[in-house]
Design a protein around this motif. Structure first.
Motif, mmCIF file in Angstrom:
data_model
loop_
_atom_site.group_PDB
_atom_site.id
_atom_site.type_symbol
_atom_site.label_atom_id
_atom_site.label_comp_id
_atom_site.label_asym_id
_atom_site.label_seq_id
_atom_site.Cartn_x
_atom_site.Cartn_y
_atom_site.Cartn_z
ATOM 1 N N TYR A 53 0.712 -1.126 -0.073
ATOM 2 C CA TYR A 53 -0.065 -0.090 -0.137
ATOM 3 C C TYR A 53 0.943 1.211 -0.067
ATOM 4 O O TYR A 53 1.741 1.326 0.937
ATOM 5 N N VAL A 54 0.666 2.038 -1.140
ATOM 6 C CA VAL A 54 1.349 3.296 -1.099
ATOM 7 C C VAL A 54 0.430 4.572 -0.680
ATOM 8 O O VAL A 54 -0.522 4.672 -1.347
ATOM 9 N N PHE A 55 0.753 5.578 -0.043
ATOM 10 C CA PHE A 55 0.112 6.428 0.578
ATOM 11 C C PHE A 55 -0.149 7.472 -0.598
ATOM 12 O O PHE A 55 0.956 7.690 -1.175
ATOM 13 N N SER A 56 -1.343 8.109 -0.953
ATOM 14 C CA SER A 56 -1.286 9.276 -1.985
ATOM 15 C C SER A 56 -0.873 10.553 -1.448
ATOM 16 O O SER A 56 -0.675 10.531 -0.218
ATOM 17 N N LYS A 57 -0.881 11.387 -2.224
ATOM 18 C CA LYS A 57 -0.315 12.800 -1.762
ATOM 19 C C LYS A 57 -1.541 13.684 -0.881
ATOM 20 O O LYS A 57 -1.138 14.264 -0.072
ATOM 21 N N GLU A 58 -2.885 13.265 -1.179
ATOM 22 C CA GLU A 58 -4.030 13.870 -0.621
ATOM 23 C C GLU A 58 -4.249 13.334 0.993
ATOM 24 O O GLU A 58 -3.813 12.212 1.109
ATOM 25 N N ASP A 59 -4.578 14.015 1.707
ATOM 26 C CA ASP A 59 -5.115 13.410 2.779
ATOM 27 C C ASP A 59 -6.156 12.532 2.766
ATOM 28 O O ASP A 59 -7.209 12.966 2.357
ATOM 29 N N ILE A 60 -6.053 11.387 3.510
ATOM 30 C CA ILE A 60 -7.152 10.309 3.094
ATOM 31 C C ILE A 60 -7.511 9.754 4.561
ATOM 32 O O ILE A 60 -6.858 9.808 5.858
ATOM 33 N N SER A 61 -8.711 9.223 4.584
ATOM 34 C CA SER A 61 -9.285 8.661 5.949
ATOM 35 C C SER A 61 -8.772 7.363 6.052
ATOM 36 O O SER A 61 -8.589 6.743 5.015
ATOM 37 N N LEU A 62 -8.966 6.903 7.159
ATOM 38 C CA LEU A 62 -8.577 5.437 7.538
ATOM 39 C C LEU A 62 -9.598 4.446 6.777
ATOM 40 O O LEU A 62 -9.030 3.409 6.446
ATOM 41 N N GLY A 63 -10.775 4.933 6.933
ATOM 42 C CA GLY A 63 -11.792 4.170 6.386
ATOM 43 C C GLY A 63 -11.312 3.990 4.730
ATOM 44 O O GLY A 63 -11.559 2.861 4.052
ATOM 45 N N ASP A 64 -11.155 5.025 3.988
ATOM 46 C CA ASP A 64 -10.925 5.158 2.523
ATOM 47 C C ASP A 64 -9.491 4.078 2.377
ATOM 48 O O ASP A 64 -9.297 3.349 1.402
ATOM 49 N N ILE A 65 -8.543 4.141 3.394
ATOM 50 C CA ILE A 65 -7.152 3.314 3.163
ATOM 51 C C ILE A 65 -7.731 1.781 3.364
ATOM 52 O O ILE A 65 -7.475 1.026 2.407
ATOM 53 N N CYS A 66 -8.704 1.292 4.270
ATOM 54 C CA CYS A 66 -9.353 0.222 4.360
ATOM 55 C C CYS A 66 -9.984 -0.257 3.142
ATOM 56 O O CYS A 66 -9.806 -1.467 2.773
#
Length: 79
Positions: A53-66
């Motif tokens: 999993y690679v984090f995107s540049k935008e601020d993302i919620s934990l739910g979206d990561i899941c």
């Protein structure tokens, strides 16, 4: 399942308070995680699920990561 893995890493490895680690929490704004701390989450996901999993540049919620991780896992199962 995925959320519990992430929450465990945030609470037990990074020392965040459990009550702030919610599915709606934004990684940068709410949890104030930096790129080094994001790597801890990525490594836990790699260790537990075998995905990168690679984090995107935008601020993302934990739910979206899941949701993203669960989609990645379902694609791996269907391959």
């Amino acid at each position: 399942m995925v959320f519990e893995t992430i929450k465990d890493a945030l609470v037990n490895k990074l020392g965040l308070e459990p009550e702030i680690v919610t599915e709606n929490a934004l990684v940068e704004k709410d949890l104030e995680l930096d790129s080094t701390e994001n790597v801890v989450i990525s490594l836990e996901l790699k260790k537990k699920y075998g995905i990168d999993y690679v984090f995107s540049k935008e601020d993302i919620s934990l739910g979206d990561i899941c949701k993203t991780v669960e989609l990645m896992l379902s694609k791996n199962e269907n391959s």
